[in-house]
Write a protein that holds these residues in place. Structure first.
Motif, PDB file in Angstrom:
ATOM      1  N   SER A   9      -8.645   7.271  -7.382  1.00 37.73           N
ATOM      2  CA  SER A   9      -8.417   5.609  -7.793  1.00 37.73           C
ATOM      3  C   SER A   9      -8.088   5.960  -9.061  1.00 37.73           C
ATOM      4  O   SER A   9      -7.491   5.198  -9.821  1.00 37.73           O
ATOM      5  N   PHE A  91       2.230   4.972  -8.969  1.00 39.57           N
ATOM      6  CA  PHE A  91       1.912   4.644  -7.704  1.00 39.57           C
ATOM      7  C   PHE A  91       2.987   5.460  -6.611  1.00 39.57           C
ATOM      8  O   PHE A  91       3.650   5.929  -7.270  1.00 39.57           O
ATOM      9  N   PHE A 106       3.775   0.076  -0.667  1.00 38.91           N
ATOM     10  CA  PHE A 106       3.109   0.722  -2.047  1.00 38.91           C
ATOM     11  C   PHE A 106       1.840   1.361  -1.947  1.00 38.91           C
ATOM     12  O   PHE A 106       1.263   0.722  -1.360  1.00 38.91           O
ATOM     13  N   GLY A 107       0.986   2.225  -2.447  1.00 41.84           N
ATOM     14  CA  GLY A 107      -0.382   2.948  -2.185  1.00 41.84           C
ATOM     15  C   GLY A 107      -1.020   1.784  -4.098  1.00 41.84           C
ATOM     16  O   GLY A 107      -0.694   1.448  -3.750  1.00 41.84           O
ATOM     17  N   SER A 108      -2.101   1.888  -3.410  1.00 40.50           N
ATOM     18  CA  SER A 108      -3.372   1.241  -4.663  1.00 40.50           C
ATOM     19  C   SER A 108      -3.184   1.549  -5.901  1.00 40.50           C
ATOM     20  O   SER A 108      -3.334   0.956  -6.221  1.00 40.50           O
ATOM     21  N   GLY A 109      -2.062   2.910  -5.611  1.00 40.66           N
ATOM     22  CA  GLY A 109      -1.999   3.390  -6.963  1.00 40.66           C
ATOM     23  C   GLY A 109      -3.313   4.406  -7.629  1.00 40.66           C
ATOM     24  O   GLY A 109      -4.562   4.520  -7.291  1.00 40.66           O
TER      25      GLY A 109
END
Lengths: 115, 113
Positions: A9, A91, A106-109
């Motif tokens: 993350s 992302f 999208f993913g959470s980045g």
């Protein structure tokens, strides 16, 4: 609900180091993307990937960047020699095949900080 | 060059107000327009619009597309503090399905209690 998962993350790296950002797209999706967002700025397209090859890339996606789908589930973005200006939120996104009418997921980045 | 413009860039309202966010675009081979809400991290999908004049609704949010005038609006009625976010408009353009989306700069909405 299916998710796009990104790891790590947050990553802090020294300038000049290589980083690999990892993404696990939704399992039956066919199109994969990387975007980045520099703090306070707009979301920018980097690259799209379909059928095991790059289908489109932006001018940001220069020779320093590469993408891979090494094992049919992971989708990685590699930055070979990081620069300070590569600091951004990255992302990953995926999308289902043709005929499925819904947007990206999208993913959470991954927040990349280059020091 | 494909372009997506959003207005206003920033908006402050009080709870209960109704807001209208605007998105205009100039792209080749328009395919679809999407609205996303971005809070702390990843944008979350709100609406996908492909046809003119058909309103999409989800609770207090609604959106419509005008392909002739090349714009879309996102309406939020009876705003709540939880609506505070950046609202992104993205347009898919290009000859081939699966090409990238061009994002607008976003509208930062702040809803005060």
């Amino acid at each position: 609900e299916p998710e796009v998962t990104q790891t790590p993350s947050h990553q802090v790296t020294q300038m000049g180091q290589e980083v690999i950002l990892r993404c696990v797209p939704i399992s039956n999706h066919l199109y994969f993307y990387w975007y980045r967002q520099i703090l306070g700025q707009k979301v920018e397209f980097l690259v799209s990937f379909y059928n095991n090859e790059i289908s489109e890339k932006s001018e940001i996606f220069d020779d320093q960047f590469s993408v891979e789908r090494p094992d049919g589930s992971n989708f990685t973005l590699k930055i070979r020699s990081t620069k300070l200006e590569d600091s951004a939120m990255y992302f990953c996104a995926s999308r289902g095949g043709q005929g499925i009418v819904y947007g990206y997921t999208f993913g959470s980045g991954t927040r990349l900080t280059v020091v | 060059e494909d372009k997506v413009v959003q207005s206003p860039l920033s908006l402050v309202v009080h709870e209960g107000d109704t807001v209208t966010l605007n998105c205009s675009y100039e792209v080749t081979n328009f395919r679809s327009l999407l609205w996303y809400k971005q809070e702390k991290k990843a944008p979350t999908f709100l609406f996908m619009l492909t046809s003119s004049g058909i309103e999409k609704k989800s609770g207090r949010l609604s959106s419509i597309l005008d392909k002739k005038e090349l714009f879309s609006i996102l309406n939020i009625t009876a705003t709540q503090t939880g609506d505070s976010a950046v609202y992104l408009c993205a347009v898919e353009a290009g000859k081939n399905y699966g090409q990238n989306f061009v994002f607008g700069p976003g509208t930062r909405l702040s809803v005060l209690p």
